[in-house]
Scaffold this active site. Structure first.
Site, PDB file in Angstrom:
ATOM      1  N   ARG A  49     -16.026 -17.622  63.161  1.00 60.20           N
ATOM      2  CA  ARG A  49     -16.745 -18.054  61.966  1.00 60.20           C
ATOM      3  C   ARG A  49     -18.213 -18.186  62.326  1.00 60.20           C
ATOM      4  O   ARG A  49     -18.606 -18.036  63.464  1.00 60.20           O
ATOM      5  CB  ARG A  49     -16.165 -19.348  61.374  1.00 60.20           C
ATOM      6  CG  ARG A  49     -15.533 -20.307  62.303  1.00 60.20           C
ATOM      7  CD  ARG A  49     -16.374 -21.333  63.002  1.00 60.20           C
ATOM      8  NE  ARG A  49     -17.545 -21.747  62.335  1.00 60.20           N
ATOM      9  CZ  ARG A  49     -18.704 -21.921  62.946  1.00 60.20           C
ATOM     10  NH1 ARG A  49     -18.832 -21.725  64.253  1.00 60.20           N
ATOM     11  NH2 ARG A  49     -19.774 -22.297  62.296  1.00 60.20           N
ATOM     12  N   GLY A  50     -19.016 -18.476  61.260  1.00 62.31           N
ATOM     13  CA  GLY A  50     -20.467 -18.441  61.440  1.00 62.31           C
ATOM     14  C   GLY A  50     -20.933 -17.039  61.078  1.00 62.31           C
ATOM     15  O   GLY A  50     -20.338 -16.040  61.516  1.00 62.31           O
ATOM     16  N   ALA A  51     -22.004 -16.975  60.269  1.00 66.66           N
ATOM     17  CA  ALA A  51     -22.381 -15.694  59.665  1.00 66.66           C
ATOM     18  C   ALA A  51     -22.584 -14.553  60.675  1.00 66.66           C
ATOM     19  O   ALA A  51     -21.979 -13.474  60.529  1.00 66.66           O
ATOM     20  CB  ALA A  51     -23.621 -15.907  58.807  1.00 66.66           C
ATOM     21  N   ARG A  92     -13.973 -12.812  53.605  1.00 71.56           N
ATOM     22  CA  ARG A  92     -14.758 -13.990  53.196  1.00 71.56           C
ATOM     23  C   ARG A  92     -15.960 -13.504  52.399  1.00 71.56           C
ATOM     24  O   ARG A  92     -16.627 -12.549  52.813  1.00 71.56           O
ATOM     25  CB  ARG A  92     -15.235 -14.804  54.408  1.00 71.56           C
ATOM     26  CG  ARG A  92     -14.105 -15.500  55.162  1.00 71.56           C
ATOM     27  CD  ARG A  92     -14.662 -16.496  56.177  1.00 71.56           C
ATOM     28  NE  ARG A  92     -15.065 -17.753  55.569  1.00 71.56           N
ATOM     29  CZ  ARG A  92     -15.754 -18.690  56.226  1.00 71.56           C
ATOM     30  NH1 ARG A  92     -16.130 -18.501  57.479  1.00 71.56           N
ATOM     31  NH2 ARG A  92     -16.073 -19.828  55.634  1.00 71.56           N
ATOM     32  N   GLN A 199     -16.682 -28.649  61.541  1.00 71.35           N
ATOM     33  CA  GLN A 199     -17.356 -27.758  62.490  1.00 71.35           C
ATOM     34  C   GLN A 199     -18.421 -28.504  63.302  1.00 71.35           C
ATOM     35  O   GLN A 199     -18.707 -28.145  64.446  1.00 71.35           O
ATOM     36  CB  GLN A 199     -18.016 -26.576  61.762  1.00 71.35           C
ATOM     37  CG  GLN A 199     -17.046 -25.546  61.221  1.00 71.35           C
ATOM     38  CD  GLN A 199     -16.666 -25.826  59.778  1.00 71.35           C
ATOM     39  OE1 GLN A 199     -16.642 -26.962  59.323  1.00 71.35           O
ATOM     40  NE2 GLN A 199     -16.345 -24.782  59.034  1.00 71.35           N
ATOM     41  N   ASP A 240     -25.859 -18.731  55.589  1.00 70.66           N
ATOM     42  CA  ASP A 240     -24.856 -17.680  55.383  1.00 70.66           C
ATOM     43  C   ASP A 240     -25.380 -16.547  54.513  1.00 70.66           C
ATOM     44  O   ASP A 240     -24.940 -15.408  54.617  1.00 70.66           O
ATOM     45  CB  ASP A 240     -23.585 -18.272  54.795  1.00 70.66           C
ATOM     46  CG  ASP A 240     -22.881 -19.115  55.848  1.00 70.66           C
ATOM     47  OD1 ASP A 240     -23.213 -20.304  55.985  1.00 70.66           O
ATOM     48  OD2 ASP A 240     -22.046 -18.555  56.589  1.00 70.66           O
ATOM     49  N   ASN A 250     -25.558 -22.226  52.609  1.00 64.87           N
ATOM     50  CA  ASN A 250     -25.060 -22.638  53.925  1.00 64.87           C
ATOM     51  C   ASN A 250     -23.881 -23.583  53.694  1.00 64.87           C
ATOM     52  O   ASN A 250     -23.527 -23.879  52.543  1.00 64.87           O
ATOM     53  CB  ASN A 250     -26.185 -23.312  54.734  1.00 64.87           C
ATOM     54  CG  ASN A 250     -25.793 -23.518  56.198  1.00 64.87           C
ATOM     55  OD1 ASN A 250     -25.316 -22.591  56.854  1.00 64.87           O
ATOM     56  ND2 ASN A 250     -25.969 -24.722  56.715  1.00 64.87           N
ATOM     57  N   LYS A 251     -23.300 -24.043  54.765  1.00 69.22           N
ATOM     58  CA  LYS A 251     -22.111 -24.897  54.695  1.00 69.22           C
ATOM     59  C   LYS A 251     -22.265 -26.036  53.684  1.00 69.22           C
ATOM     60  O   LYS A 251     -23.315 -26.657  53.615  1.00 69.22           O
ATOM     61  CB  LYS A 251     -21.836 -25.446  56.101  1.00 69.22           C
ATOM     62  CG  LYS A 251     -20.667 -26.400  56.236  1.00 69.22           C
ATOM     63  CD  LYS A 251     -19.365 -25.847  55.689  1.00 69.22           C
ATOM     64  CE  LYS A 251     -18.964 -24.532  56.323  1.00 69.22           C
ATOM     65  NZ  LYS A 251     -17.843 -23.880  55.597  1.00 69.22           N
TER      66      LYS A 251
HETATM   67  O1  MRU Z   1     -17.325 -21.747  57.230  1.00 65.96           O
HETATM   68  P1  MRU Z   1     -18.133 -21.445  58.458  1.00 65.96           P
HETATM   69  O2  MRU Z   1     -17.769 -22.300  59.624  1.00 65.96           O
HETATM   70  O3  MRU Z   1     -18.146 -19.967  58.773  1.00 65.96           O
HETATM   71  O4  MRU Z   1     -19.624 -21.830  58.032  1.00 65.96           O
HETATM   72  C1  MRU Z   1     -20.653 -21.593  58.942  1.00 65.96           C
HETATM   73  C2  MRU Z   1     -21.973 -22.044  58.462  1.00 65.96           C
HETATM   74  O5  MRU Z   1     -22.141 -22.462  57.339  1.00 65.96           O
HETATM   75  C3  MRU Z   1     -23.107 -21.889  59.418  1.00 65.96           C
HETATM   76  O6  MRU Z   1     -24.044 -22.905  59.237  1.00 65.96           O
HETATM   77  C4  MRU Z   1     -23.793 -20.548  59.125  1.00 65.96           C
HETATM   78  O7  MRU Z   1     -22.882 -19.497  59.157  1.00 65.96           O
HETATM   79  C5  MRU Z   1     -24.862 -20.281  60.079  1.00 65.96           C
HETATM   80  S1  MRU Z   1     -24.195 -19.651  61.600  1.00 65.96           S
HETATM   81  C6  MRU Z   1     -25.331 -19.286  62.682  1.00 65.96           C
END
Ligand code: MRU
Length: 349
Positions: A49-51, A92, A199, A240, A250-251
């Site tokens: 996970r994470g963009a 996703r 997270q 994201d 973002n999250k």
């Molecule tokens: O649902 P996730 O854990 O994939 O969400 C991740 C985030 O929101 C991060 O802040 C974002 O992807 C930046 S990652 C460098």
């Protein structure tokens, strides 16, 4: 980072290996992905996970889809590639890096119409490795650009995980902290735990602590009083998807943090690679927001914490308007102030 969040093991016949992030910090286990279904599932359930990390995994995933292609029929090869790409794109919806990486792989294929399937396969493998390698270099650059906004002795706050576990190297927002530390700056970081999937607690606190950064975990609901008490000099988060006007997805929980930052006069910085910008979108209103399983809220970890059958709303991301963002650090430098013109000046081709 001393962890390989994403690793390609072996040559072009090898496989994709990922840290299963759903198990951290209790267990450190590696997932071996050998089919597009393995990669789709790993992305969907947040094992990876994470963009930026999702983008790299998708690039390898679409390669895996044609890795075993047999024969000389280029049209059939292209069809198999497209079907895998479309399938992975559906895993996703919010982080644009996923589709960005798949499109980049697709453009490579289109650029070699006369290549045989074997040649095209080799070229696609090289491209996936290149996307992975470039992401490493971009993290370093983001750290160097973003750390310009960190002074020695600063108290910082972050949300979710935008670190080594979200990228191929040491992160986006967390790259700023690692770079500041490398520069000899003493910093202290507050990490929001980041409901519902934690997270911040499970991943950010884990990786910052491992890397020797002074980190203090707080519940999301504590950020307001921590900011009010003057304990935070700046906030750094990842992204994201960033729309053409600078609105940032973002999250979930990022937007209220930005509102709090404005109220308390604390700078609010976003750190993201150019691949996270989506200039086809006029504003953040157009960003698709993923809604996830209600069980993540009611039965996230351990025993159920809500009445059975209760209605639940579980958006995984929110959108912070550009007006609340002090600056966006990219590998090409700062977008600051965050305006449509400035976004296009820095990120537009
Ligand atoms: O649902 P996730 O854990 O994939 O969400 C991740 C985030 O929101 C991060 O802040 C974002 O992807 C930046 S990652 C460098």
């Amino acid at each position: 980072m001393a962890v390989d969040t994403i690793l390609w093991e072996g040559d072009a016949n090898g496989s994709l290996r990922l840290i299963d992030q759903t198990l951290l910090p209790a267990k450190y286990e590696i997932l071996d992905c050998r089919t597009p279904e393995d990669v789709w599932g790993a992305i969907k359930r947040l094992s990876v996970r994470g963009a930026p990390a999702i983008g790299v995994a998708a690039a390898y995933g679409v390669y895996i889809g044609i890795q075993g292609f047999d024969g000389n029929d280029r049209a059939a090869f292209d069809k198999q590639f497209r079907e895998t790409s479309d399938y992975l794109a559906g895993s996703r919806p919010t982080a644009v890096n996923l589709v960005w990486a798949l499109n980049r792989m697709g453009r490579v294929l289109e650029s070699i119409p006369d290549a045989s399937p074997a040649e095209a396969r080799e070229r696609l493998f090289q491209e996936a490795c290149k996307i992975h390698e470039e992401d490493r270099a971009i993290c370093r650059k983001l750290g160097s650009v973003g750390s310009e906004a960190v002074s020695d002795g600063a108290n910082l706050l972050t949300h979710c995980n935008a670190g080594g576990l979200a990228t191929s190297d040491y992160g986006t927002a967390l790259a700023v902290f690692y770079a500041a530390k490398e520069q000899g700056k003493k910093i202290r970081v507050y990490a929001d735990e980041t409901r519902p999937l934690l997270q911040g607690a499970r991943l950010t606190a884990w990786e910052l602590h491992r890397e020797g950064i002074d980190v203090t975990l707080i519940c999301d609901s504590m950020a307001g009083s921590v900011l009010r008490s003057g304990k935070v000099d700046a906030i750094f988060v990842g992204a994201d998807r960033i729309a053409g006007n600078g609105d940032v997805a973002n999250k979930i929980g990022t937007y209220p943090l930005a509102v709090l930052a404005r109220e308390h006069g604390v700078p609010f910085y976003v750190v993201a690679p150019v691949s996270t910008f989506d200039l086809s979108l006029e504003s953040g209103d157009e960003i698709p927001i993923e809604e996830r399983d209600p069980a993540e809220i009611t039965d996230g970890f351990g025993p159920s914490t809500a009445p059975s059958g209760i209605d639940v709303y579980n958006p995984a991301f929110d959108v912070t308007p550009a007006s609340l963002v002090t600056g966006i650090a990219t590998e090409r430098g700062w977008v600051r102030p965050v305006s449509r013109d400035e976004v296009h000046r820095v990120v537009g081709d």
